[in-house]
Motif scaffolding. Structure first.
Motif, PDB file in Angstrom:
ATOM      1  N   UNK A   1      35.821  46.835  43.278  1.00  0.00           N
ATOM      2  CA  UNK A   1      35.853  46.191  41.972  1.00  0.00           C
ATOM      3  C   UNK A   1      35.385  44.737  42.115  1.00  0.00           C
ATOM      4  N   UNK A   2      34.245  44.381  41.504  1.00  0.00           N
ATOM      5  CA  UNK A   2      33.793  42.988  41.583  1.00  0.00           C
ATOM      6  C   UNK A   2      34.749  42.051  40.844  1.00  0.00           C
ATOM      7  N   UNK A   3      35.224  41.048  41.544  1.00  0.00           N
ATOM      8  CA  UNK A   3      36.141  40.057  40.987  1.00  0.00           C
ATOM      9  C   UNK A   3      35.600  38.663  41.279  1.00  0.00           C
ATOM     10  N   UNK A   4      36.124  37.664  40.592  1.00  0.00           N
ATOM     11  CA  UNK A   4      35.858  36.248  40.841  1.00  0.00           C
ATOM     12  C   UNK A   4      34.521  35.904  41.453  1.00  0.00           C
ATOM     13  N   UNK A   5      34.487  35.599  42.764  1.00  0.00           N
ATOM     14  CA  UNK A   5      33.258  35.143  43.406  1.00  0.00           C
ATOM     15  C   UNK A   5      32.115  36.150  43.366  1.00  0.00           C
ATOM     16  N   UNK A   6      32.430  37.423  43.239  1.00  0.00           N
ATOM     17  CA  UNK A   6      31.368  38.431  43.133  1.00  0.00           C
ATOM     18  C   UNK A   6      30.724  38.398  41.755  1.00  0.00           C
ATOM     19  N   UNK A   7      31.453  37.918  40.770  1.00  0.00           N
ATOM     20  CA  UNK A   7      30.962  37.886  39.398  1.00  0.00           C
ATOM     21  C   UNK A   7      30.283  36.554  39.105  1.00  0.00           C
TER      22      UNK A   7
ATOM     23  N   UNK B   1      31.292  34.711  52.958  1.00  0.00           N
ATOM     24  CA  UNK B   1      32.300  35.067  51.964  1.00  0.00           C
ATOM     25  C   UNK B   1      32.925  36.381  52.394  1.00  0.00           C
ATOM     26  N   UNK B   2      34.248  36.428  52.407  1.00  0.00           N
ATOM     27  CA  UNK B   2      34.967  37.661  52.730  1.00  0.00           C
ATOM     28  C   UNK B   2      35.948  37.987  51.621  1.00  0.00           C
ATOM     29  N   UNK B   3      36.024  39.266  51.298  1.00  0.00           N
ATOM     30  CA  UNK B   3      37.019  39.782  50.369  1.00  0.00           C
ATOM     31  C   UNK B   3      37.972  40.642  51.188  1.00  0.00           C
ATOM     32  N   UNK B   4      39.265  40.356  51.111  1.00  0.00           N
ATOM     33  CA  UNK B   4      40.269  41.129  51.836  1.00  0.00           C
ATOM     34  C   UNK B   4      41.249  41.680  50.811  1.00  0.00           C
TER      35      UNK B   4
ATOM     36  N   UNK C   1      51.553  42.690  46.542  1.00  0.00           N
ATOM     37  CA  UNK C   1      50.883  43.924  46.948  1.00  0.00           C
ATOM     38  C   UNK C   1      49.793  44.263  45.950  1.00  0.00           C
ATOM     39  N   UNK C   2      48.889  45.137  46.370  1.00  0.00           N
ATOM     40  CA  UNK C   2      47.826  45.649  45.502  1.00  0.00           C
ATOM     41  C   UNK C   2      47.044  44.507  44.853  1.00  0.00           C
ATOM     42  N   UNK C   3      46.429  43.696  45.685  1.00  0.00           N
ATOM     43  CA  UNK C   3      45.644  42.566  45.203  1.00  0.00           C
ATOM     44  C   UNK C   3      44.495  42.281  46.152  1.00  0.00           C
TER      45      UNK C   3
END
Length: 139
Positions: free
Chosen positions: A5-11, A107-110, A42-44
């Protein structure tokens, strides 16, 4: 689902308010950014970014550890995705990357399921050894 799911920095990276988070102060894990201590829950998902400064154009190896799933971009190009549930260990994933002379944005998304949550990354020579001429900064 959060990994894809694209969020924040991806958008829109310019519309994001970044929060400085230090690496762990735990002597046995000084290399990890402990996201559970920084944000909890959790779940974030959380994004981490740094600037990799190279003294020349070069091929390199990006080594990543994450708890849990991870995506990584270098200079806006997606270079790695791993949907996984695991504790963070340095260098568990490795991917070949190209760096340009000067500043390169990592940039890393974890994503977080439950339990621990964190990430780490380092840039190495293509064979996995130390890479001379590399330094790091925060944007």
């Amino acid at each position: 689902d959060l990994l894809d799911m694209p969020l924040g920095p991806e958008v829109d990276a310019d519309a994001v308010t970044w929060t400085a988070v230090n690496a762990s102060v735990e002597p046995h894990r000084p290399w990890v950014v402990d996201l559970i201590k920084a944000f909890g829950g959790n779940d974030r998902a959380a994004y981490m970014r740094a600037v990799v400064i190279s003294d020349a154009d070069r091929d390199a190896r990006l080594e990543i550890g994450s708890d849990d799933g991870v995506k990584a971009w270098v200079n806006g190009k997606l270079v790695h995705t791993h949907a996984v549930s695991r504790p963070v260990r340095p260098g568990e994933d490795g991917v070949s990357i190209s760096l340009r002379k000067g500043s390169n944005v990592l940039l890393m998304k974890v994503v977080q399921g439950n339990g621990g949550w964190g990430g780490c990354a380092r840039v190495r020579a293509p064979g996995g050894g130390h890479a001379d001429g590399i330094r790091y900064a925060t944007p």
